[in-house]
Design an enzyme around this catalytic site. Sequence first.
Site, mmCIF file in Angstrom:
data_model
loop_
_atom_site.group_PDB
_atom_site.id
_atom_site.type_symbol
_atom_site.label_atom_id
_atom_site.label_comp_id
_atom_site.label_asym_id
_atom_site.label_seq_id
_atom_site.Cartn_x
_atom_site.Cartn_y
_atom_site.Cartn_z
ATOM 1 N N GLY A 285 -2.544 -3.367 -1.687
ATOM 2 C CA GLY A 285 -1.256 -4.288 -1.632
ATOM 3 C C GLY A 285 -1.171 -4.917 -0.004
ATOM 4 O O GLY A 285 -2.371 -4.882 0.430
ATOM 5 N N SER B 149 0.822 -1.155 0.045
ATOM 6 C CA SER B 149 0.055 0.028 0.003
ATOM 7 C C SER B 149 0.953 1.202 0.119
ATOM 8 O O SER B 149 1.649 1.313 0.861
ATOM 9 C CB SER B 149 -0.925 0.018 1.246
ATOM 10 O OG SER B 149 -1.858 1.288 1.392
#
Length: 889
Positions: free
Chosen positions: A411, A149
């Site tokens: 992610g 992320s």
Amino acid sequence: RSEPLDQGTSHKLLQFANGAQQTAQSSCQSLDASLEEEVKAFLINEDELHTYDDLTKVSPVTPSTVLKCLQARYSAKVFYTHAGCTLVALNPFQPIPHLYSLDVMKEYHCAPQPQEFKPHIFIVAEEAYRNVQGQVEPTNQSLVVSGESGAGKTWTSRCLMKYYATIAAPSSSQKCQDTVERIERRVLDSNPIMEAFGNASTLRNNNSSRFGKYIQLQLDRSQLLVGASVQTYLLEKTRVAFQAANERNFHIFYQASKWLTCRTLIHVLIYLTLFSKAVSLVNPLTVIYFFWPILAGLLNLGNVIFCPSDDESQPCKLKEQSRGFLQNTADLLGVPSEELEACLRLRSLRAGKQSVVLKPCSQAECSVRRDCLAKLIYAHVFDWLVACINKSMCADTSRWCNFIGLLDVYGFECFTSNNLEQLCINYANEKLQQHFVAHYLKAQQDYVSEGLAWSFIQYQDNQSCLDLIEGSPAGVFSLLNEECRLNRPSDAKQFRMRLEKELSSNACVSWDKFSRQPDFTVLHYAGKVSYQIEGMMEKNKDPVPPELVHLLQQSQDSLLQSFFTEHSTEDSSGRGPSKVVTVVSKFKNSLESLMKILHSTTPHYTRCIKPNPDCRPLTFKKEEVINQLEACGIVETINISAAGFPIRAGMRRNRSPVALTPCETLNRSHPSPQLELLEGQRDRERSSKAFSIQCCWRRHCWRKREARIHAATRIQAVAVCCQLWKCVCVCTCYYTYINVTFPEQAHVESLAETELDDVANIEAETPVYDPTLRERGSVQLSTCQEPVMVRSWPLGLALASAPTITVAVTACGFQKVVSLMTCLKLSFRSTDYKVETNQFDQGVASIRAQPQESIKLHLQRSPLLYADMYPGRKTGGITGFNQILLEKT
């Protein structure tokens, strides 16, 4: 029979073991020392490290050398680097417009070999596009963008969409160009809207995607963009009602709150824990205006708070400060405030078939029902928005034949407190990592089937972690679903004990016995993550009270009412196990459908790396980067790509090996000569096949041309014969008319008939003719022994005199026509007539009276192209239709 060893023997064995151990240690130390020397020697020239655009050129390949090269390139503001089949992208955390300009797109698109250019995300995009153009199997392509992320996955997906929307535009047809531009605008304009409703600010990223999406760009047979569709996965709708410390709700609420605050509709919003400036996005004002009553209703609903009741048999009371928020919520959602309050405070239980009992809810249950209503409405708004976007962009299946898919998923996440959402997110990343392992790390080392000696390179396989999560019947998901279907109060400690009992044999799971809250720890490919069990069962059930659905179905807001028109309202509070579709089951099924799409396409991998945890521009933290490199297996990928052969001559993915030359002739240490041999052999084979195809094609074209010429000749010959037949008929009519109209022509006809009729066979003596004929200048038949033929004249006329004519017939009227047809060798429709001539087969002999005056012969060729060609095989006979023009001088 074993016997005890004497002291001397044991002493010798001990010395031998110690010596072997020392030798092994010394060899290991020498290897480590040599490797360190190579690393130091490589890192000496730090000024040249940024020039390594492909990490397979690094020698030796170690985490230190790879990290140092990436750091040098990042410092030089070079953010893309090749790593074998993968493109590594470092997030600069600042805008760089010139790197993604229109000129750069055209440069990579028009380049004969884009791989020779500097590493860029456009190289990956162009390779996928050219695979579609060349119909390389499998034709459909998938661009997998992965990373943590905040690593830049969403920005990379935007660049890819902009690239395809630019290069797939036509240059000629204005109508087609307008269509593509319209699709381009809708594809690009849908990004800010979906990010506003699906992205939020987290601890690791200011614009984190809280849902997964697979964007399918649809191309027609000319590889033009004709449509697009979006498939979403697992929206984190719990964020509507709860955000962790220092995190925020979805962007759309902050954008709407500014608009609503100006109208003094709200002042304090509990659902918005951080009322700060929103992320810089394209503000979708039209969407906010369209949805603002529902969004405002959800924001007001978050401020509805209940107080515990003194009597458990009585429902909870509503705080006085919340009365206004409850009324605002009811007005904005279009429902009666009394019914809304009753649905939040009372729970309906079915007793029997028709009787319903209302049971008061506790304070915690009232808060859960309030948050459930907010999450339910927001999830339907998001799904409706995605459906509208797909309806406006998606093309009919008859218009497109191939697609390029862009996968942008959340992610890998690891927070202080992780629950079911993080477990599903990390599970999706585990599936993508397995896809990468199966399609590259494992497939690239399949040299044994090609008869090549290969030293297998070890890599991290996450199959055991996937078995832990999705295994059946012993897996976290299966046990969690089973616990939810038992329809009993959730007990986190009891569920932890069951997990420990069922999954203790798996090495990827562990338990912290000293933890205050029941949890379990999973060893993912990217590291260890501890998941809290408390509340996991409730989130997996995701219960929707039926009275809330009934309330929304009666809403005065037509849009909100349409969301729940076909919503199931079956009560799941009955006895026995109920058929509950859990969150885990829905997410697993949708993820499996996504993996099927990925396995049926050609994948292209892009690994996004987050240089620092604080998202600061041009800041490189070694610890942060090295953890990501080890987690995604970049070092193993580089090792396999560097050690592998330069070309896979004998295999292509999902196909059986077909070697051009024996694979044993390859030499890994000197691959260039063998590669040239393979290329030369391939060129020769291609030239031979191309020559064979050209020969077959030219033979086909020649036969086709000859057939057309032959058919044209026959058609023209028949057409000329038809014209001749018409002329004969016309001449016959004129002849009859002249005989009737001009009787004086009878004498001339009698002279002609005397020439042709009643002629006897003359064998040895010269015939005697009428003196009248001699006076009129007839030709002496005995003067010529053979007929003199003049071909290509009308009706095959010949000026000749024949000494011998066996038969002479006087013909007139119909008999003359029949004779004429016989001379022309024309067929009769009826078999009743048959006339044979005694003249030669190669023409017609005719006798004419010698003219009294001189004549001129004029030869006029026919204007028809094939008039002088006879369609049959015989060379004699009538071969043309030229004319003799006689005129007096």
